[in-house]
Structures are given as structure tokens and as C-alpha cells.
Design a protein around this motif. Structure first.
Motif, PDB file in Angstrom:
ATOM      1  N   ARG A  56       0.838  -1.195   0.000  1.00 15.48           N
ATOM      2  CA  ARG A  56       0.000   0.000   0.000  1.00 15.48           C
ATOM      3  C   ARG A  56       0.880   1.254   0.000  1.00 15.48           C
ATOM      4  N   THR A  59      -2.093   4.473   4.857  1.00 18.93           N
ATOM      5  CA  THR A  59      -2.829   3.691   5.864  1.00 18.93           C
ATOM      6  C   THR A  59      -4.215   4.274   6.147  1.00 18.93           C
ATOM      7  N   GLU A  63      -3.661  -0.699   7.973  1.00 19.22           N
ATOM      8  CA  GLU A  63      -2.357  -1.263   7.620  1.00 19.22           C
ATOM      9  C   GLU A  63      -2.539  -2.304   6.518  1.00 19.22           C
ATOM     10  N   PRO A  64      -1.537  -2.488   5.666  1.00 20.20           N
ATOM     11  CA  PRO A  64      -1.682  -3.444   4.554  1.00 20.20           C
ATOM     12  C   PRO A  64      -2.133  -4.842   4.989  1.00 20.20           C
ATOM     13  N   SER A  99       3.939  -7.272   4.718  1.00 23.16           N
ATOM     14  CA  SER A  99       3.265  -5.993   4.561  1.00 23.16           C
ATOM     15  C   SER A  99       4.306  -4.960   4.144  1.00 23.16           C
ATOM     16  N   LEU A 101       4.642  -0.926   3.106  1.00 21.01           N
ATOM     17  CA  LEU A 101       4.016   0.389   3.080  1.00 21.01           C
ATOM     18  C   LEU A 101       5.018   1.377   2.492  1.00 21.01           C
ATOM     19  N   TYR A 108      10.275   2.630   1.867  1.00 17.56           N
ATOM     20  CA  TYR A 108       9.199   1.724   2.277  1.00 17.56           C
ATOM     21  C   TYR A 108       9.518   1.100   3.627  1.00 17.56           C
TER      22      TYR A 108
END
Length: 121
Positions: A56, A59, A63-64, A99, A101, A108
Motif C-alpha cells: 500500500r 494507511t 495497515e496493509p 506488509s 508500506l 518503504y
């Protein structure tokens, strides 16, 4: 191709590289059984690890990893059953989530959630 597909592929590539750096051997990408898919399948010792990668850019909606709900978990288990059968795997298995982000300028944050859920089979 849609931007979200590009983002997902980029996330899977980052996850694959991360796993390799931790000693995992990625043996399959985007493995399908019917409509069910597992993003990455890795070996670590005698264990197969089935991994969902969620990527992703924000948020706002959570959260992913919160996007791996019960339906996705069932689909992963369905696909994993066939993979285990084909490979005649007798060892342990595990279901993980990675996950990712993305922030600004290509940065990231990666979170590896081991044993994210337990299979129902």
C-alpha cells in the motif's frame, strides 16, 4: 497496466529479495489453483511457507496486513493444499504475511508477520 498492479508486483519483488536475504528459498511466485492464488511460496529448512504480500501507499483504510481477511485466508489454504499434494510434502507449513508500506521518494517499511494465521486443514 493499472498502477495498483505495478505496485503489487514491485512489492512482491521486494518481498522476494527480503526473503532471500533471510535465507529463504523462494520456489514459486503467483501459484494458482482455480481462482485461489498464493503470492510467494518459499522453503525454509524442511518447511513450506505460503506468503501473501500486501503493498500500500498509505494507511487511510488500515495497515496493509489488515486486508488479508478470512476469505483470502481460505483461498490461500485451498491453493496450499494442492501445492502440498503435488509436491508430496510431508513437512511443516506456515502462512505468513509480508506488509509493505511505501513512503515518499521510494522509501518503504516492510513488516514480516510469521504464522499470521493457522490453516483449517
Amino acid at each position: 497496466m493499472a498502477a495498483h498492479n505495478d505496485l503489487g508486483r514491485k512489492g512482491e519483488e521486494i518481498a522476494k529479495d527480503y526473503l532471500g536475504s533471510k535465507g529463504y528459498k523462494v520456489i514459486c511466485r503467483n501459484w494458482r489453483r482455480s481462482q485461489a492464488e498464493v503470492d510467494l511460496i518459499a522453503e525454509f529448512g524442511q518447511r513450506f511457507i505460503f506468503i501473501e504480500v500486501k503493498t500500500r501507499t498509505g494507511t487511510f483504510f488500515g495497515e496493509p496486513e489488515t486486508f488479508v481477511g478470512a476469505a483470502k485466508q481460505r483461498n490461500m489454504q485451498f491453493a496450499a493444499e494442492k501445492f502440498i499434494e503435488i509436491r508430496d510434502h510431508q513437512g511443516e507449513i506456515r502462512f505468513d504475511i509480508i506488509s509493505i508500506l511505501f513512503g515518499s521518494y521510494g522509501s518503504y517499511n516492510l513488516r514480516h508477520i510469521e504464522d499470521a494465521f493457522w490453516p483449517g486443514f
